[in-house]
Design a protein around this motif. Structure first.
Motif, short mmCIF file in Angstrom:
data_model
loop_
_atom_site.label_atom_id
_atom_site.label_comp_id
_atom_site.label_asym_id
_atom_site.label_seq_id
_atom_site.Cartn_x
_atom_site.Cartn_y
_atom_site.Cartn_z
N ILE A 1 5.13 -3.12 6.77
CA ILE A 1 4.05 -2.62 7.63
C ILE A 1 4.60 -1.99 8.91
CG2 ILE A 1 1.96 -3.25 8.86
CD1 ILE A 1 1.74 -3.50 5.82
N VAL A 2 5.33 -2.78 9.69
CA VAL A 2 5.73 -2.29 11.02
C VAL A 2 6.70 -1.11 10.89
CG1 VAL A 2 6.78 -2.89 13.21
CG2 VAL A 2 5.37 -4.57 12.01
N ASN B 1 -9.12 -3.45 10.08
CA ASN B 1 -7.70 -3.14 10.33
C ASN B 1 -6.96 -2.83 9.05
OD1 ASN B 1 -7.83 -5.71 9.33
ND2 ASN B 1 -6.39 -6.61 10.75
N PRO B 2 -7.41 -1.79 8.32
CA PRO B 2 -6.64 -1.41 7.13
C PRO B 2 -5.25 -0.95 7.55
CG PRO B 2 -8.25 0.28 7.65
CD PRO B 2 -8.53 -0.87 8.57
N PHE B 3 -4.27 -1.13 6.66
CA PHE B 3 -2.94 -0.63 6.95
C PHE B 3 -2.95 0.90 6.88
CE2 PHE B 3 -1.83 -4.70 4.61
CZ PHE B 3 -1.62 -5.41 5.78
N PRO B 4 -2.04 1.54 7.60
CA PRO B 4 -1.97 3.01 7.50
C PRO B 4 -1.37 3.43 6.17
CG PRO B 4 -0.29 2.18 8.99
CD PRO B 4 -1.08 0.99 8.55
N LYS B 5 -2.06 3.06 5.12
CA LYS B 5 -1.60 3.37 3.77
C LYS B 5 -2.81 3.85 2.99
CE LYS B 5 1.67 -0.54 3.67
NZ LYS B 5 2.93 -0.03 3.17
N SER B 6 -2.59 4.15 1.72
CA SER B 6 -3.72 4.61 0.91
C SER B 6 -4.66 3.43 0.63
CB SER B 6 -3.21 5.18 -0.41
OG SER B 6 -2.72 4.12 -1.21
N ILE B 7 -5.84 3.76 0.17
CA ILE B 7 -6.82 2.73 -0.19
C ILE B 7 -6.22 1.78 -1.21
CG2 ILE B 7 -9.06 2.39 -1.35
CD1 ILE B 7 -9.82 5.21 -0.12
N TYR B 8 -5.60 2.38 -2.23
CA TYR B 8 -4.99 1.59 -3.29
C TYR B 8 -3.92 0.66 -2.73
CZ TYR B 8 -2.47 0.46 -7.60
OH TYR B 8 -1.87 -0.20 -8.63
N GLU B 9 -3.02 1.22 -1.91
CA GLU B 9 -1.91 0.43 -1.37
C GLU B 9 -2.39 -0.71 -0.49
OE1 GLU B 9 1.23 0.28 -2.01
OE2 GLU B 9 1.09 1.87 -3.49
N ASN B 10 -3.50 -0.49 0.20
CA ASN B 10 -4.05 -1.55 1.03
C ASN B 10 -4.40 -2.77 0.20
OD1 ASN B 10 -4.89 -1.48 4.08
ND2 ASN B 10 -4.79 0.66 3.39
N VAL B 11 -5.09 -2.52 -0.91
CA VAL B 11 -5.52 -3.64 -1.74
C VAL B 11 -4.34 -4.25 -2.49
CG1 VAL B 11 -7.16 -4.37 -3.51
CG2 VAL B 11 -7.75 -2.52 -1.97
N ALA B 12 -3.40 -3.37 -2.87
CA ALA B 12 -2.27 -3.84 -3.69
C ALA B 12 -1.22 -4.59 -2.87
CB ALA B 12 -1.62 -2.65 -4.40
N PHE B 13 -1.31 -4.47 -1.54
CA PHE B 13 -0.26 -5.06 -0.68
C PHE B 13 -0.07 -6.56 -0.94
CE2 PHE B 13 1.07 -7.18 3.23
CZ PHE B 13 2.27 -6.52 3.48
N GLY B 14 -1.16 -7.29 -0.90
CA GLY B 14 -1.07 -8.74 -1.07
C GLY B 14 -0.48 -9.14 -2.41
N PRO B 15 -1.09 -8.65 -3.52
CA PRO B 15 -0.53 -8.99 -4.84
C PRO B 15 0.94 -8.61 -4.97
CG PRO B 15 -2.65 -7.92 -5.09
CD PRO B 15 -2.32 -7.89 -3.62
N LYS B 16 1.34 -7.49 -4.32
CA LYS B 16 2.73 -7.07 -4.41
C LYS B 16 3.65 -8.06 -3.71
CE LYS B 16 2.84 -2.02 -4.83
NZ LYS B 16 2.89 -0.82 -3.99
N ILE B 17 3.34 -8.42 -2.48
CA ILE B 17 4.27 -9.30 -1.77
C ILE B 17 4.31 -10.69 -2.39
CG2 ILE B 17 4.26 -8.10 0.46
CD1 ILE B 17 2.40 -10.38 1.42
N HIS B 18 3.21 -11.08 -3.05
CA HIS B 18 3.23 -12.38 -3.72
C HIS B 18 3.69 -12.27 -5.17
CE1 HIS B 18 1.58 -14.73 -0.45
NE2 HIS B 18 0.71 -13.78 -0.23
#
Lengths: 283, 267, 214
Positions: free
Chosen positions: A182-183, B111-128
């Protein structure tokens, strides 16, 4: 009333003129270099080595030497600078130690380059026996750009809204995952432009390569890290200070024109990176 | 003013034995500031519980103690226990990352991440490391559907999240939280920056989510608490003053302080 | 600091207290002329109509306050109860009108036996006193006083059933008298009921408890 309107108009005109003067100074310099330098610019000038006996020849080893120096300097400064910035911005707690660290970074950023040059010459080249070489000059140059890289990167990372970090952490991300995904990703375009401007600084630096890199008259490209290296600023300096040898004088203009063009290239690419990122974020 | 202590706090449902979240004698300090004082609160599974109170009463701190986000604040100190499914999350060996995965959080400002809509939702499942490829696509779709956003974004999943309206961004943040399969969803004034229409959509969504998740919402909007919650807790100066069935709290509050606060005599 | 809703609540309270006075006047007109065997139909009809339109106004005002301020807690209880009480007042008027209409249709009680007249007078006065208590306790939001209505209502109830029993045992000289007084006592009993409803509403405002006084 009319008085106020007139006043506004006068101030506007004054400001306009002053701005014009400031901005045009760049164009005057560029134009002057272009007019004087373009006379010697040719394919031959760009692709051959200088002839230090007759003050003729080209600047090929100096162009490549400058690129080598800048590359080595960046390879050292970028990771060190970014990792330090990550520590300061994401991990360190605000306390006396980090305050002292920041103070030293700011001070290091302002150190006169002659001091770094002397250190490079005395400690790196002679004491550590690395010689007047690409390596000594590259390392010394990185002392110049590390504080700059730290400052720029830390600022870029601090500008990332804390809401992003909270969102990532609340999803169960570790601090490193948050920093990395993120950062850093968010700050990347700004860090990149910062590094590019740092490259610009290193590229234009004269004292350090002059003291621990080489004479500027090298006729060959260094084949190892420990050979002397030529560079454009040093070349320009040497050729410009040969009194009334007109062929040398013209070549100094040629060298500085090439330098200024490389500079422009860096500025333009940093602009493009930022614009592309901002456009991407909007759609 | 009536003397308040946790003893005379009015609890309707202290009889709950199977509380999803069970806060016991929770105290939180930020430096010398004693923010939460002896909070006891049992939150039932699959309900919406609203926490209301004037600014600075500790309501945000209270929900942040449920997913241990207060740990991130310098100089914070927590005493007491918070049990989730009977397990005290303040145990020394708690895996906070797994805990926070189990507890989604939605913030005041979208506070969505400065990423695509898809990447925002996929972030959590990806890191876990929960899924990849097609499976990940399915999670993204399912989460967006659950957050009632799918139909609006299905054709532009790879556009920036910032191209969405405020209300859509907040639903995206809800989808992002749902993607890691949480059991509890914490919401910190989720509608405070939204217009009435967007607010109404989030509120309706929230009610629907409570069929599957345990929802805790902090709000300074009394009407919102009254509209969406099953249970309401009233916090004042770090103490739990009243807690009970929302209908009861709003129709006939037991504490004089609650009465004064909700009828607008202070706060 | 006074709240915006307070002005509205005060207005509502004064409308209701005015209505209470009028309701008392209506019921007392009707009951007294019934006891005295005189005609009050016209006056009672006017008053009763006024009460109905005032109840509508109270309801309008209450709805306005709800939609503007989304009241909760005691504010909400007051508004809800005021609407109910306004309805009870309108019912007072309606039953008073019913009583006065009996005179039109069946005449007064002058020709009835003395024991009948006495029973009607006693029950009428008791009922009227309940109306008075209901209005008074509303004005002062006096839940304690309102609770006493429960006792009086029981007495009125007893009077009503005892009167019916006596009527069955000692048939009066005329059917007219029997029918007329059965109707009057029935209406009085209903008025007493509404007085206790008002009492319940006042207790609800004060404590939030929904109690049944009857």
């Amino acid at each position: 009333m009319i008085g106020a309107q007139k006043e506004e108009l006068i101030i506007k005109i004054i400001l306009w003129i002053v701005s014009l003067i400031s901005v045009s100074s760049f164009f005057v310099i560029f134009l002057y270099m272009f007019i004087n330098g373009s006379r010697v610019i040719s394919l031959e000038f760009l692709t051959t080595a200088p002839n230090p006996i007759f003050w003729t020849g080209g600047i090929f080893p100096q162009i490549i030497g400058s690129l080598y120096l800048v590359a080595l300097c960046t390879v050292i400064a970028a990771p060190l600078g970014i990792l330090t910035a990550i520590y300061l911005s994401e991990y360190a707690v605000d306390n006396l130690i980090t305050k002292i660290a920041r103070f030293f970074i700011v001070t290091l950023a302002g150190i006169p380059t002659i001091v770094i040059g002397l250190f490079g010459l005395a400690f790196l080249a002679y004491r550590l026996n690395l010689g007047i070489s690409l390596f000594s000059a590259g390392v010394a140059l990185s002392f110049l750009t590390i504080p700059w890289t730290i400052t720029v990167s830390e600022e870029a990372m601090r500008a990332v809204p804390k809401e992003y970090r909270e969102a990532a952490l609340a999803l169960g991300a570790t601090r490193w995952q948050t920093t990395w995904h993120i950062v850093l990703k968010t700050a990347a375009p700004w860090i990149m432009t910062g590094i590019l401007l740092g490259i610009g600084k290193a590229l234009g630096e004269t004292t350090i390569p002059l003291m621990c890199g080489g004479s500027g008259l090298e006729t060959f490209i260094p084949r190892s890290l420990f050979e002397p290296v030529g560079s454009l600023p040093v070349y320009t300096f040497i050729f410009a200070t040969q009194g009334n040898v007109s062929s040398a004088y013209d070549r100094a203009f040629g060298g500085s024109l090439v330098l200024i063009l490389m500079f422009l290239l860096i500025s333009v690419s940093s602009l493009i990176i930022r614009n592309r990122y901002q456009k991407k974020m909007r759609t | 003013m009536k003397q308040i202590s946790t003893k005379n706090c009015t609890h309707d449902d202290l009889m709950v034995n199977d509380a999803k979240i069970d806060v016991r004698k929770l105290n939180v300090w930020f430096g010398d500031n004693h923010v939460l004082k002896d909070i006891n609160l049992k939150i039932r599974e699959k309900t919406v519980t609203a926490i209301m109170g004037p600014s600075g009463c500790g309501k945000t701190t209270l929900i942040r103690s449920i997913n241990r986000m207060n740990d991130l604040i310098n100089g914070s100190r927590t005493l007491g226990e918070v049990y989730i499914d009977g397990y005290n999350i303040y145990e020394r060996n708690t895996n906070v990352y797994e805990l926070r995965r189990k507890i989604g959080m939605v913030f005041q400002k979208p506070n969505p991440f400065p990423k695509s809509i898809y990447e925002n939702v996929a972030f959590g499942p990806k890191i876990h490391k929960m899924a990849r490829g097609k499976e990940l696509d399915d999670i993204v779709e399912k989460s967006l559907k659950e957050a009632a956003l799918w139909d609006e974004v299905k054709d532009r999943l790879h556009n920036s999240a910032f191209s969405l309206s405020g209300g859509q961004q907040q639903r995206l943040c809800i989808a992002r939280a749902l993607a890691v399969k949480p059991e509890i969803i914490l919401m910190d004034e989720p509608c405070s920056s939204l217009d009435p229409t967007a607010t109404a959509r989030i509120e309706a969504l929230l009610r629907r989510l409570s069929e599957k998740y345990t929802v805790v919402i902090v709000t300074h909007n009394l009407q919102q608490a009254a509209r969406v919650s099953d249970f309401t807790a009233f916090l004042y100066m770090g103490k739990l003053v009243e807690y009970g069935d929302t209908k009861r709290v709003f129709e006939n509050p037991q504490s004089e302080l609650t009465e004064k606060y909700i009828t607008g005599e202070f706060g | 600091m006074s709240r915006l809703i307070d002005t509205g609540l005060e207005q509502l309270a004064s409308m209701l207290s005015h209505m209470g006075e009028l309701a008392y006047k209506t019921v007392s007109f009707s009951i007294i002329s019934c006891i005295e065997g005189t005609d009050s139909h016209e006056q009672v009809q006017n008053l009763s109509e006024t009460l109905v339109s005032m109840a509508d106004e109270v309801e309008d005002k209450a709805f306005e306050l709800i939609s503007r301020f989304q009241p909760v807690a005691s504010d909400l209880r007051i508004i809800k109860s005021y609407m109910k009480i306004a309805y009870d007042f309108a019912r007072y008027g309606r039953y008073a009108l019913d009583i006065s209409q009996i005179y039109e249709r069946l005449g007064g009680i002058n020709k009835c036996e003395d024991w009948i007249k006495e029973a009607i007078r006693e029950m009428g006065e008791k009922t009227l006193s309940m109306v008075g208590v209901s209005v008074k306790s509303l004005k002062s939001h006096d839940a304690k006083l309102a609770k006493t209505l429960a006792e009086t209502e029981k007495e009125v109830d007893t009077m009503y059933s005892r009167y019916l029993d006596r009527l069955v045992e000692n048939a009066p000289s005329t059917n007219r008298c029997a029918i007329l007084t059965v109707l009057v006592t029935r209406y009085l009993e209903r008025i007493a009921d509404h007085a206790t409803y008002i009492g319940e509403s006042l207790v609800y405002i004060a404590t939030g408890e929904r109690i049944v006084l009857r």
